[in-house]
Design a protein around this motif. Structure first.
Motif, PDB file in Angstrom:
ATOM      1  N   ARG A 105       0.824  -1.220   0.000  1.00  0.00           N
ATOM      2  CA  ARG A 105       0.000   0.000   0.000  1.00  0.00           C
ATOM      3  C   ARG A 105       0.845   1.250   0.000  1.00  0.00           C
ATOM      4  O   ARG A 105       1.947   1.250   0.543  1.00  0.00           O
ATOM      5  CB  ARG A 105      -0.816   0.052   1.297  1.00  0.00           C
ATOM      6  N   LEU A 106       0.281   2.294  -0.572  1.00  0.00           N
ATOM      7  CA  LEU A 106       0.836   3.628  -0.346  1.00  0.00           C
ATOM      8  C   LEU A 106      -0.266   4.406   0.377  1.00  0.00           C
ATOM      9  O   LEU A 106      -1.452   4.259   0.041  1.00  0.00           O
ATOM     10  CB  LEU A 106       1.177   4.311  -1.674  1.00  0.00           C
ATOM     11  N   ASP A 107       0.117   5.234   1.341  1.00  0.00           N
ATOM     12  CA  ASP A 107      -0.883   6.030   2.067  1.00  0.00           C
ATOM     13  C   ASP A 107      -1.620   6.965   1.117  1.00  0.00           C
ATOM     14  O   ASP A 107      -1.100   7.302   0.052  1.00  0.00           O
ATOM     15  CB  ASP A 107      -0.211   6.944   3.112  1.00  0.00           C
ATOM     16  N   LEU A 108      -2.758   7.436   1.599  1.00  0.00           N
ATOM     17  CA  LEU A 108      -3.565   8.384   0.819  1.00  0.00           C
ATOM     18  C   LEU A 108      -2.718   9.556   0.310  1.00  0.00           C
ATOM     19  O   LEU A 108      -2.809   9.962  -0.843  1.00  0.00           O
ATOM     20  CB  LEU A 108      -4.696   8.893   1.722  1.00  0.00           C
ATOM     21  N   ASP A 109      -1.842  10.076   1.182  1.00  0.00           N
ATOM     22  CA  ASP A 109      -1.066  11.269   0.820  1.00  0.00           C
ATOM     23  C   ASP A 109       0.298  10.960   0.215  1.00  0.00           C
ATOM     24  O   ASP A 109       1.107  11.859   0.036  1.00  0.00           O
ATOM     25  CB  ASP A 109      -0.886  12.161   2.052  1.00  0.00           C
ATOM     26  N   THR A 110       0.574   9.690  -0.052  1.00  0.00           N
ATOM     27  CA  THR A 110       1.836   9.330  -0.703  1.00  0.00           C
ATOM     28  C   THR A 110       1.569   9.153  -2.191  1.00  0.00           C
ATOM     29  O   THR A 110       0.533   8.619  -2.580  1.00  0.00           O
ATOM     30  CB  THR A 110       2.380   8.001  -0.119  1.00  0.00           C
ATOM     31  N   SER A 111       2.522   9.597  -2.993  1.00  0.00           N
ATOM     32  CA  SER A 111       2.401   9.358  -4.443  1.00  0.00           C
ATOM     33  C   SER A 111       3.539   8.425  -4.866  1.00  0.00           C
ATOM     34  O   SER A 111       4.400   8.082  -4.068  1.00  0.00           O
ATOM     35  CB  SER A 111       2.455  10.687  -5.201  1.00  0.00           C
ATOM     36  N   ASN A 190       3.580  -0.582   7.821  1.00  0.00           N
ATOM     37  CA  ASN A 190       2.557   0.435   7.675  1.00  0.00           C
ATOM     38  C   ASN A 190       3.103   1.820   8.040  1.00  0.00           C
ATOM     39  O   ASN A 190       3.687   1.994   9.106  1.00  0.00           O
ATOM     40  CB  ASN A 190       1.404   0.041   8.623  1.00  0.00           C
ATOM     41  N   ARG A 191       2.955   2.799   7.132  1.00  0.00           N
ATOM     42  CA  ARG A 191       3.367   4.197   7.365  1.00  0.00           C
ATOM     43  C   ARG A 191       4.801   4.291   7.876  1.00  0.00           C
ATOM     44  O   ARG A 191       5.134   5.145   8.701  1.00  0.00           O
ATOM     45  CB  ARG A 191       2.424   4.872   8.371  1.00  0.00           C
ATOM     46  N   GLN A 192       5.665   3.415   7.380  1.00  0.00           N
ATOM     47  CA  GLN A 192       6.982   3.307   7.998  1.00  0.00           C
ATOM     48  C   GLN A 192       7.810   4.588   7.904  1.00  0.00           C
ATOM     49  O   GLN A 192       8.396   5.028   8.896  1.00  0.00           O
ATOM     50  CB  GLN A 192       7.763   2.145   7.386  1.00  0.00           C
ATOM     51  N   VAL A 193       7.862   5.190   6.699  1.00  0.00           N
ATOM     52  CA  VAL A 193       8.699   6.389   6.560  1.00  0.00           C
ATOM     53  C   VAL A 193       8.145   7.498   7.456  1.00  0.00           C
ATOM     54  O   VAL A 193       8.890   8.157   8.195  1.00  0.00           O
ATOM     55  CB  VAL A 193       8.753   6.850   5.089  1.00  0.00           C
ATOM     56  N   ARG A 194       6.838   7.676   7.424  1.00  0.00           N
ATOM     57  CA  ARG A 194       6.229   8.741   8.255  1.00  0.00           C
ATOM     58  C   ARG A 194       6.531   8.503   9.733  1.00  0.00           C
ATOM     59  O   ARG A 194       6.886   9.433  10.471  1.00  0.00           O
ATOM     60  CB  ARG A 194       4.716   8.796   8.027  1.00  0.00           C
ATOM     61  N   ARG A 195       6.403   7.237  10.168  1.00  0.00           N
ATOM     62  CA  ARG A 195       6.630   6.960  11.589  1.00  0.00           C
ATOM     63  C   ARG A 195       8.094   7.145  11.972  1.00  0.00           C
ATOM     64  O   ARG A 195       8.411   7.566  13.077  1.00  0.00           O
ATOM     65  CB  ARG A 195       6.138   5.559  11.931  1.00  0.00           C
ATOM     66  N   LYS A 206       5.990  15.680   2.302  1.00  0.00           N
ATOM     67  CA  LYS A 206       5.793  15.114   0.968  1.00  0.00           C
ATOM     68  C   LYS A 206       6.520  13.779   0.906  1.00  0.00           C
ATOM     69  O   LYS A 206       7.657  13.676   1.388  1.00  0.00           O
ATOM     70  CB  LYS A 206       6.355  16.080  -0.082  1.00  0.00           C
ATOM     71  N   LEU A 207       5.844  12.775   0.321  1.00  0.00           N
ATOM     72  CA  LEU A 207       6.458  11.446   0.224  1.00  0.00           C
ATOM     73  C   LEU A 207       6.131  10.858  -1.144  1.00  0.00           C
ATOM     74  O   LEU A 207       4.959  10.768  -1.526  1.00  0.00           O
ATOM     75  CB  LEU A 207       5.878  10.554   1.340  1.00  0.00           C
ATOM     76  N   VAL A 208       7.193  10.499  -1.866  1.00  0.00           N
ATOM     77  CA  VAL A 208       7.018   9.926  -3.213  1.00  0.00           C
ATOM     78  C   VAL A 208       7.859   8.656  -3.308  1.00  0.00           C
ATOM     79  O   VAL A 208       9.063   8.695  -3.030  1.00  0.00           O
ATOM     80  CB  VAL A 208       7.515  10.903  -4.320  1.00  0.00           C
TER      81      VAL A 208
HETATM   82  N1  URA Z   1       6.002   4.830   4.153  1.00  0.00           N
HETATM   83  C1  URA Z   1       4.987   5.617   4.553  1.00  0.00           C
HETATM   84  O1  URA Z   1       5.043   6.211   5.618  1.00  0.00           O
HETATM   85  N2  URA Z   1       3.922   5.742   3.728  1.00  0.00           N
HETATM   86  C2  URA Z   1       3.838   5.139   2.517  1.00  0.00           C
HETATM   87  O2  URA Z   1       2.841   5.322   1.828  1.00  0.00           O
HETATM   88  C3  URA Z   1       4.903   4.322   2.140  1.00  0.00           C
HETATM   89  C4  URA Z   1       5.971   4.190   2.970  1.00  0.00           C
END
Ligand code: URA
Length: 251
Positions: A105-111, A190-195, A206-208
Motif C-alpha cells: 500500500r501507499l498512504d492516501l497522501d503518498t504518491s 505500515n506508514r513506515q517512513v512517516r513513523r 511530501k512522500l514519493v
Molecule cells: N512509508 C509511509 O510512511 N507511507 C507510505 O505510503 C509508504 C511508505
C-alpha cells in the motif's frame, strides 16, 4: 512438492474474477460448484489438479498473469472500495481485463510507484521482507534535519512494532526551512517512513516512492499506468540468498 490445495475463495480471486470479498459473496450465494456440488463455504479446500470448479455453471478458466505499474497520485486510496466513496487507484486503471491487486500500500497522501497484479505469489514475494526488495522514497521533512538525525534513520530506530532495519539515507538538499532526503527501505511496514520521521519529532510534508528494486518511475506520468516488461518483472524477483547479500550492502 507443492500441494495443489487452496481454499475456494482464493481459487476464485486468483482466477482474476474479483476481490476475495466478492469471491466469498459469490460462494455464499451458491454460484460456485465443486465436482457438481454447490459449495457455500468459501474456506472449502479444493485440489486444483483434480477438482472441477464451475462458476455460474461455467468452468473456471485461469487468466494470464498481468503486471502493471501505476504512478499513484496523492489523494487516491490503495483499496478496492471505500465506504466514504473517496477515489481509489482502481478509478485510474480502467478495464485491464482481470482483477488486479496492489502490491502493498501507499498512504492516501503518498504518491509514486505502485505495482498491481493478479499474480498473488509475485505480490507476496515483493512484499515479503525476507526478500529484501528495496523501496526508495523521496521525502520532504517538516524542518531541517541534522546529520545525527539522518544517521538515526540510517542505523535504525525503535518504533512501536520493533526496531527498523538499516536503511540507505541521502540528504538531497536543504532549503531554508526543510530537509529533502532519499531513503531506501527493505521492509514495508505500515506508514513506515512517516513513523520514522515522527520518531525524530518531525513530520513528512511530501512522500514519493520513486523506485521498487531496479524499477524506476522513469517517464511515467502521474495518474498513468503501463504494463511491466517481462524483463522488468524478472528483475524484481531476486533469489532469496542474493537478496540477503544485497541488503547487507545497505548496512
Ligand atoms: N512509508 C509511509 O510512511 N507511507 C507510505 O505510503 C509508504 C511508505
Amino acid at each position: 512438492m507443492k500441494k495443489p490445495l487452496k481454499t475456494l475463495e482464493r481459487v476464485l480471486s486468483k482466477a482474476g474474477l474479483g476481490s476475495r470479498t466478492e469471491a466469498r459473496r459469490w460462494i455464499s450465494a451458491g454460484r460456485v460448484a465443486v465436482n457438481r456440488k454447490v459449495i457455500l463455504n468459501p474456506d472449502h479446500w479444493v485440489d486444483m489438479d483434480r477438482d472441477k470448479i464451475l462458476f455460474d455453471a461455467k468452468p473456471l478458466v485461469r487468466k494470464e498473469h498481468v503486471y502493471l505499474v501505476l504512478y499513484k497520485p496523492k489523494g487516491y486510496l490503495t483499496t478496492y472500495k471505500d465506504p466514504e466513496n473517496r477515489p481509489t487507484v482502481y478509478n485510474l486503471l480502467g478495464d485491464v481485463g482481470t482483477f488486479v491487486v496492489p502490491v502493498g500500500r501507499l498512504d492516501l497522501d503518498t504518491s509514486g510507484l505502485l505495482l498491481l497484479t493478479n499474480d498473488t505469489q509475485f505480490a507476496e514475494r515483493i512484499m515479503n521482507p525476507d526478500f529484501h526488495v528495496a523501496k526508495r522514497y523521496l521525502v520532504k521533512a517538516s524542518r531541517l534535519l541534522t546529520d545525527e538525525e539522518l544517521d538515526r534513520l540510517r542505523h535504525g530506530l525503535e518504533l512501536e512494532d520493533g526496531p527498523t532495519r538499516p536503511a540507505l539515507v541521502e540528504r538531497l538538499r536543504d532549503s531554508e526551512k526543510y530537509t529533502h532526503f532519499e531513503i531506501t527501505l527493505t521492509e514495508g511496514r505500515n506508514r513506515q517512513v512517516r513513523r520514522m520521521v515522527e520518531a525524530l519529532d518531525a513530520s513528512v510534508l511530501k512522500l514519493v516512492r520513486v523506485a521498487i528494486g531496479p524499477l524506476r518511475i522513469g517517464a511515467l506520468e502521474v495518474g498513468k499506468w503501463r504494463y511491466l516488461e517481462p524483463g522488468e518483472r524478472a528483475a524484481l524477483l531476486p533469489q532469496r540468498s542474493l537478496a540477503r547479500k544485497a541488503s547487507t550492502r545497505l548496512v
